[in-house]
Every structure is written in structure tokens, then in C-alpha cells.
Design an enzyme around this catalytic site. Structure first.
Site, mmCIF file in Angstrom:
data_model
loop_
_atom_site.group_PDB
_atom_site.id
_atom_site.type_symbol
_atom_site.label_atom_id
_atom_site.label_comp_id
_atom_site.label_asym_id
_atom_site.label_seq_id
_atom_site.Cartn_x
_atom_site.Cartn_y
_atom_site.Cartn_z
ATOM 1 N N GLU A 1 9.758 1.317 10.658
ATOM 2 C CA GLU A 1 10.706 2.432 10.501
ATOM 3 C C GLU A 1 9.916 3.698 10.763
ATOM 4 O OE1 GLU A 1 13.703 1.961 10.199
ATOM 5 O OE2 GLU A 1 13.858 -0.035 9.315
ATOM 6 N N LYS B 1 0.856 -1.196 0.000
ATOM 7 C CA LYS B 1 0.000 0.000 0.000
ATOM 8 C C LYS B 1 0.885 1.236 0.000
ATOM 9 C CE LYS B 1 -1.889 2.763 2.803
ATOM 10 N NZ LYS B 1 -1.766 3.996 1.983
ATOM 11 N N GLU C 1 8.892 15.528 15.994
ATOM 12 C CA GLU C 1 9.337 15.526 14.604
ATOM 13 C C GLU C 1 8.546 16.578 13.823
ATOM 14 O OE1 GLU C 1 8.581 11.892 12.370
ATOM 15 O OE2 GLU C 1 10.649 11.955 11.684
ATOM 16 N N CYS D 1 13.087 10.939 7.714
ATOM 17 C CA CYS D 1 13.022 10.469 9.104
ATOM 18 C C CYS D 1 14.398 10.507 9.748
ATOM 19 C CB CYS D 1 12.431 9.069 9.156
ATOM 20 S SG CYS D 1 13.146 7.958 7.950
HETATM 21 P P1 NAD Z 1 1.553 8.248 8.273
HETATM 22 O O1 NAD Z 1 2.242 7.369 9.233
HETATM 23 O O2 NAD Z 1 0.160 8.661 8.577
HETATM 24 O O3 NAD Z 1 1.524 7.562 6.816
HETATM 25 C C1 NAD Z 1 2.477 6.618 6.356
HETATM 26 C C2 NAD Z 1 1.765 5.474 5.617
HETATM 27 O O4 NAD Z 1 0.876 4.819 6.525
HETATM 28 C C3 NAD Z 1 0.884 5.938 4.451
HETATM 29 O O5 NAD Z 1 0.874 4.941 3.455
HETATM 30 C C4 NAD Z 1 -0.490 6.042 5.081
HETATM 31 O O6 NAD Z 1 -1.533 5.941 4.152
HETATM 32 C C5 NAD Z 1 -0.467 4.854 6.024
HETATM 33 N N1 NAD Z 1 -1.353 4.948 7.168
HETATM 34 C C6 NAD Z 1 -1.879 6.052 7.764
HETATM 35 N N2 NAD Z 1 -2.656 5.708 8.801
HETATM 36 C C7 NAD Z 1 -2.625 4.355 8.883
HETATM 37 C C8 NAD Z 1 -3.207 3.406 9.768
HETATM 38 N N3 NAD Z 1 -3.982 3.779 10.777
HETATM 39 N N4 NAD Z 1 -2.913 2.106 9.573
HETATM 40 C C9 NAD Z 1 -2.121 1.704 8.564
HETATM 41 N N5 NAD Z 1 -1.558 2.561 7.692
HETATM 42 C C10 NAD Z 1 -1.802 3.873 7.850
HETATM 43 O O7 NAD Z 1 2.436 9.513 8.028
HETATM 44 P P2 NAD Z 1 1.951 10.904 7.372
HETATM 45 O O8 NAD Z 1 0.584 11.296 7.808
HETATM 46 O O9 NAD Z 1 2.177 10.808 5.934
HETATM 47 O O10 NAD Z 1 2.949 11.887 8.041
HETATM 48 C C11 NAD Z 1 2.742 12.286 9.387
HETATM 49 C C12 NAD Z 1 4.066 12.388 10.079
HETATM 50 O O11 NAD Z 1 4.699 11.101 10.094
HETATM 51 C C13 NAD Z 1 5.101 13.264 9.404
HETATM 52 O O12 NAD Z 1 4.916 14.590 9.680
HETATM 53 C C14 NAD Z 1 6.350 12.704 9.970
HETATM 54 O O13 NAD Z 1 6.558 13.206 11.253
HETATM 55 C C15 NAD Z 1 6.076 11.243 10.036
HETATM 56 N N6 NAD Z 1 6.603 10.509 8.866
HETATM 57 C C16 NAD Z 1 7.695 9.788 9.041
HETATM 58 C C17 NAD Z 1 8.221 9.101 7.978
HETATM 59 C C18 NAD Z 1 9.428 8.280 8.099
HETATM 60 O O14 NAD Z 1 10.066 7.987 7.107
HETATM 61 N N7 NAD Z 1 9.786 7.844 9.281
HETATM 62 C C19 NAD Z 1 7.610 9.147 6.738
HETATM 63 C C20 NAD Z 1 6.448 9.893 6.602
HETATM 64 C C21 NAD Z 1 5.959 10.555 7.692
#
Ligand code: NAD
Length: 501
Positions: A253, A178, A388, A287
Site C-alpha cells: 500500500e 515492525k 506526494e 495516502c
Molecule cells: P517509509 O516508506 O520510509 O516508511 C514506512 C515504513 O517502512 C516504516 O516502518 C519505516 O521504518 C519502514 N522502512 C523505511 N525504509 C525501509 C526499507 N528500506 N525497508 C523496509 N522498511 C523500511 O515512509 P516515511 O519515510 O515514513 O515517509 C516518506 C513518505 O512516504 C511520505 O512523505 C509519504 O509520501 C509516504 N508515505 C506514505 C504512506 C502511505 O500510507 N501510503 C505512509 C507513510 C508515508
């Protein structure tokens, strides 16, 4: 030219759902592509296809060398498209073209090749020492887990995808991927290459869908044997909780708040630019970014003034222009989050040394922008030092002794990355004391397929890449092969009297 459209990939077929996402450039808000929007029904189809492909067994019974050959074929195909895919990535998530070629696509190619070579040389089945006193031979096998759910974010979408599906497929698993709903294009391009290379139907499935409910539904699906996730710590925790229901494997991660320790003998010509690279690369949306710069009090003013001078030369603008250093923020939501942190920083008493605003000017009328920002007079209890921010926002803290610097660096819930700048011997000694999965000495963002990527504490669970990458995607099976010859030497003879002859 008509706008490209991407479908979902399920059981070897490209399918649409009647609903779409519009993928727009975060720099211009122009339409880049449309993508089919999947729901839980498509997740059910994809998991069923992946489960059936696993049970049918063609892929898991394919010799590891042949699986490796297919991965290498995909790497070659992607490698021939680096420039084109780099542009697509830049259009999709706003990462600068300087970084999308080398990092997002180039490193992904290298990662696939590395996993192929690991699969070729992996000990899939080994015999151990003889088991006494019962004469038996022990065999240890590595077997695929079954259906792997891979859930990836928008910031480094291709590499985070490859980190999961390359080891999963190299190990003979089947996958439901996904991608993030804001940046799914490279994952879908990757699926096209796997299809072209001849991966059997159902082995890789791609469902673009919302995080909640689609990602959550996939992560909780009872037929999924492992969830590999990159994203926020909040979602990572919810996946871990869900996984308790069926005791499935999880690799996470998550976020970071990388501490970057500048020692008093650091060469500032190098360390100042390095600190900006650590924080601002990928528009600060990484990250592993170095977002807390720890500077000796004796050099604080000098370092801050040089940071501001150098950061002022960073060009903010069109991410497709190779002269650009910092591009837009990936979405309106993320931009608004960063702006909120500007307000929080001011309320907490930090001083804005540079930036701290949404830029003005006609080139910023469209898209989502913030200025490269440096906050000084930051203490480690402030929210901007603990949370973050995920943008080009550097916090600068001061310390009096190296021991204090190490204490501040480790005083965080995260533990993904850290760095040290200074003479090698001293810096290495500090590096050994930092609680982080990756510590860079006199550089940053050094990521290599042969070395593990992942974090301590709330930054995650498990590692991606590195020499043990296949362990994370295999079960270990111990087979004991009896060689006792007679009934009297069987293990059960300890408890059950042998039949009288
Ligand atoms: P997120 O964790 O919401 O999204 C990451 C992935 O998880 C996406 O594919 C999303 O659709 C999916 N997702 C969202 N909610 C989910 C759930 N309940 N169950 C399963 N999958 C789910 O991250 P975001 O909203 O894109 O970003 C929010 C914050 O997360 C950012 O501001 C940052 O701090 C952090 N982030 C970290 C990384 C990293 O590489 N560690 C990457 C993106 C975002």
C-alpha cells in the site's frame, strides 16, 4: 508520573535492548514514551520465534472459529479503550482527536471483527467436481503461508497494522511486525491485547526499529514468506526487488496523488467542504488524500474563492482539542519536506491562494507546523501535482471538458484514490473511468472493512480488507484423491503400461 516505557515483544516475552527511541509529541515536543530500539539481532530472534511457532503448529491447527474468537476478544478489549488509545495516538503522531477515535481505533476494531467473521465463514477446504476421465475427487485447501513480515508507517499506524495482522493471524500465520520508529505505541498496545487474549507465544512478535537496516533486513529475511507493507513507493519498490530473491508474496500500500473531479453540476456547499476534507484530514498525511482538485474552467474562480473562504476557517493547533481541524506535521523531517514543496511550487509558477508558510505565534514555537495551503494555477506537469507532498496542501487545476478532466486525473504514476462531485448518474459514469483502486462519489475517505483498500499502478499491489482479505494470506493447495479402484484407470496408465496380472 513517570514516562511509560514499551519493550519489544518476542516469543511471548517483553524484552529490552539497552537502546531506546524517545517518542515525542509533534505538537509540543514533550516526551510521550520511550520504546526499546530493536536491531537486526532482534529481527533474527523474532523471525526464528515466528518460524518455530509456525512449525510447532498450535496456532495454524487451532480451529478457524477459535482463532476468530480470539480476534473478537482482542476487538472487544480495544473497543473498550477507544478514547484512551485515541489520545495516545494523537500524542504520538499529532493526528487530531476528531479522527483518531473514529478512524484510527474505531475502524481498527471493526476491521478485526470483520476478519474474524471472514475466518469463520471461509472455505478452508472444499471438494470440487469429479475429475474425469480418471475417477478422482479434487479438494482445494487454503493453508497459512508461514512467517509474515508486516511493516507499517506512522500516519495511520493502528489501522495499517490491523489490515495486515488481522488477516495474517485469522488465516493461521505467524507474524513479525515492525511499526514505524516514530509512532509504534498503538502497535505495541495491540500486542499487549493479543497477549492478554491468550495468543500462543511466538505467533505475534513486534520489533520497533529503523527502516534501514531493520525494516530492510526483515523484508529480506529468507524465512519470511510474505511481506505486507504500507509506506512510500520508493521503499515499496525496494521490498519488491528484495522479494524476488525468494519469490515471496508481497502486498504493498504505497503513495497516492488522488484526483478529485468537481463536475459543473456539483453542489458547492457540499463539494468545497468535501474537497478540504479529502485533502486536509489527518493533517494531510493520508495516502488516500485528494490532493489534486480538478475544477471546470467556467467555475474556477468561484470555487477557488469559496475554498479559500472555507479553508480560512480551519483551526490549526492542539490536536488534543476537539475544536481543532488540522494538527501538526508528524516530524521535523516531514515538515521540512513540505516546506521544500512550497518553494518548488513557487519556482514552478503556481500561485499561493492560502497558507504556504510555517505559522508564527507562541503556540507554534514548539512542534512541527505548516499552514493549510491551497495552490492555484497548477498544471498537471508540475511536481506539486505529480509528487506526494504528504501535508495539508491542496493543488487546484482547471479543465475544459469532462473527458479532459478524466485524462488529467489518470495522468499520474499513482492510482490509489479518486473522487467525483456532481449529480449521481454523471459522477458515477466518471468514477467508472478513473484509474484508481477507490473512487468516492460525493464524499471522501469512506473506508469500510468489507470493501477493498488498495491502489492501481505505483500505488501498490494487492488489497487490504474486503471479502478476499484472507486469500492474500493463504496458499491454495489442490489435493487429488484417486477413486479409480483399479490400476488400469490411473493417470499413469496413459504413459506406463499396467503390470500384467
Ligand atoms: P517509509 O516508506 O520510509 O516508511 C514506512 C515504513 O517502512 C516504516 O516502518 C519505516 O521504518 C519502514 N522502512 C523505511 N525504509 C525501509 C526499507 N528500506 N525497508 C523496509 N522498511 C523500511 O515512509 P516515511 O519515510 O515514513 O515517509 C516518506 C513518505 O512516504 C511520505 O512523505 C509519504 O509520501 C509516504 N508515505 C506514505 C504512506 C502511505 O500510507 N501510503 C505512509 C507513510 C508515508
Amino acid at each position: 508520573m513517570s514516562t511509560p516505557h514499551y519493550s519489544l515483544f518476542v516469543d511471548g516475552k517483553w524484552i529490552d535492548t539497552g537502546d531506546i527511541y524517545e517518542i515525542r509529541s509533534p505538537a509540543t515536543e514533550e516526551l510521550v514514551a520511550t520504546v526499546a530500539k530493536g536491531g537486526v539481532a532482534e529481527v533474527d530472534q523474532a523471525v526464528a520465534a515466528a518460524k518455530a511457532a509456525h512449525e510447532e503448529g498450535t496456532w495454524r491447527r487451532t480451529a478457524p472459529a477459535e482463532r476468530a474468537a480470539l480476534l473478537n476478544e482482542v476487538a472487544t478489549r480495544l473497543g473498550g479503550r477507544i478514547d484512551e488509545l485515541a489520545v495516545l495516538q494523537t500524542q504520538e503522531n499529532g493526528a487530531t482527536i476528531r479522527i483518531t477515535g473514529a478512524l484510527h481505533v474505531g475502524l481498527s476494531v471493526a476491521q478485526i471483527q470483520y476478519l474474524a467473521s471472514l475466518a469463520e465463514n471461509y472455505e478452508w477446504e472444499t471438494s470440487g467436481p469429479e475429475i474425469g476421465p480418471v475417477p478422482a475427487v479434487g479438494i482445494v485447501r487454503r493453508e497459512p503461508l508461514g512467517v509474515v513480515a508486516a511493516i507499517v508507517p506512522w500516519n495511520i499506524p493502528l489501522l495499517t497494522t490491523v489490515w495486515k495482522i488481522a488477516p495474517a493471524l485469522a488465516a493461521g500465520n505467524t507474524v513479525v511486525l515492525k511499526p514505524d520508529e516514530h509512532a509504534p505505541l498503538l502497535a505495541l498496545e495491540l500486542a499487549k491485547e493479543f497477549e492478554a487474549a491468550g495468543l500462543p507465544a511466538g505467533v505475534l512478535n513486534v520489533i520497533t526499529g529503523d527502516g534501514d537496516p531493520v525494516g530492510a533486513y526483515l523484508a529480506g529475511h529468507p524465512d519470511v514468506r510474505k511481506v505486507a507493507f504500507t509506506g512510500s513507493t520508493v521503499v515499496g519498490k525496494s521490498i519488491l526487488r528484495q522479494s524476488a530473491q525468494t519469490i515471496r508474496r508481497v502486498t504493498l500500500e504505497l503513495g497516492g496523488k488522488g484526483a478529485n473531479v468537481l463536475l459543473d453540476d456539483a453542489d458547492l456547499d457540499i463539494a468545497v467542504d468535501g474537497a478540504l476534507f479529502a485533502c486536509m484530514a489527518n493533517n494531510g498525511q493520508a495516502c488516500e488524500a485528494g490532493t489534486r482538485l480538478l475544477v471546470p474552467a467556467s467555475r474556477y474562480d468561484e470555487v477557488v474563492s469559496r475554498l479559500v473562504e472555507r479553508a480560512s476557517t480551519l483551526r490549526l493547533g492542539d490536536p488534543l482539542d476537539p475544536a481543532t481541524h488540522v494538527g501538526p506535521i508528524a516530524s521535523r523531517v516531514q515538515r521540512d519536506r513540505i516546506v521544500e514543496y512550497f518553494e518548488i511550487a513557487a519556482e514552478e509558477g503556481a500561485t499561493t491562494a492560502l497558507g504556504g508558510r510555517v505559522p508564527s505565534g507562541p503556540q507554534f514555537d514548539k512542534g512541527y507546523w505548516v499552514e493549510p495551503t491551497i495552490f492555484v494555477d497548477v498544471t498537471n506537469d508540475m511536481r506539486i501535482a505529480r509528487e506526494e507532498v504528504f501535508g495539508p496542501v491542496l493543488t487546484v487545476l482547471s479543465y475544459d471538458s469532462v473527458d479532459e478532466a478524466i485524462k488529467i486525473a489518470n495522468d499520474t504514476n499513482y492510482g490509489l484514490s479518486a473522487g467525483v462531485w456532481g449529480s449521481e448518474e454523471r459522477a458515477l459514469e466518471v468514477a467508472r473511468q478513473l484509474d484508481a483502486g477507490m473512487v468516492w462519489v460525493n464524499d471522501w475517505h469512506v473506508i469500510h472493512p468489507a470493501y477493498p483498500f488498495g491502489g492501481y499502478k505505483e500505488s501498490g499491489l494487492g488489497r487490504e480488507g474486503g471479502p478476499d482479505a484472507l486469500d492474500e494470506y493463504t496458499e491454495q493447495k489442490f489435493i487429488s484423491l484417486d477413486r479409480s479402484g483399479g490400476i488400469e484407470n490411473k493417470a499413469f496408465a496413459i504413459v506406463i503400461d499396467p503390470v500384467a496380472s
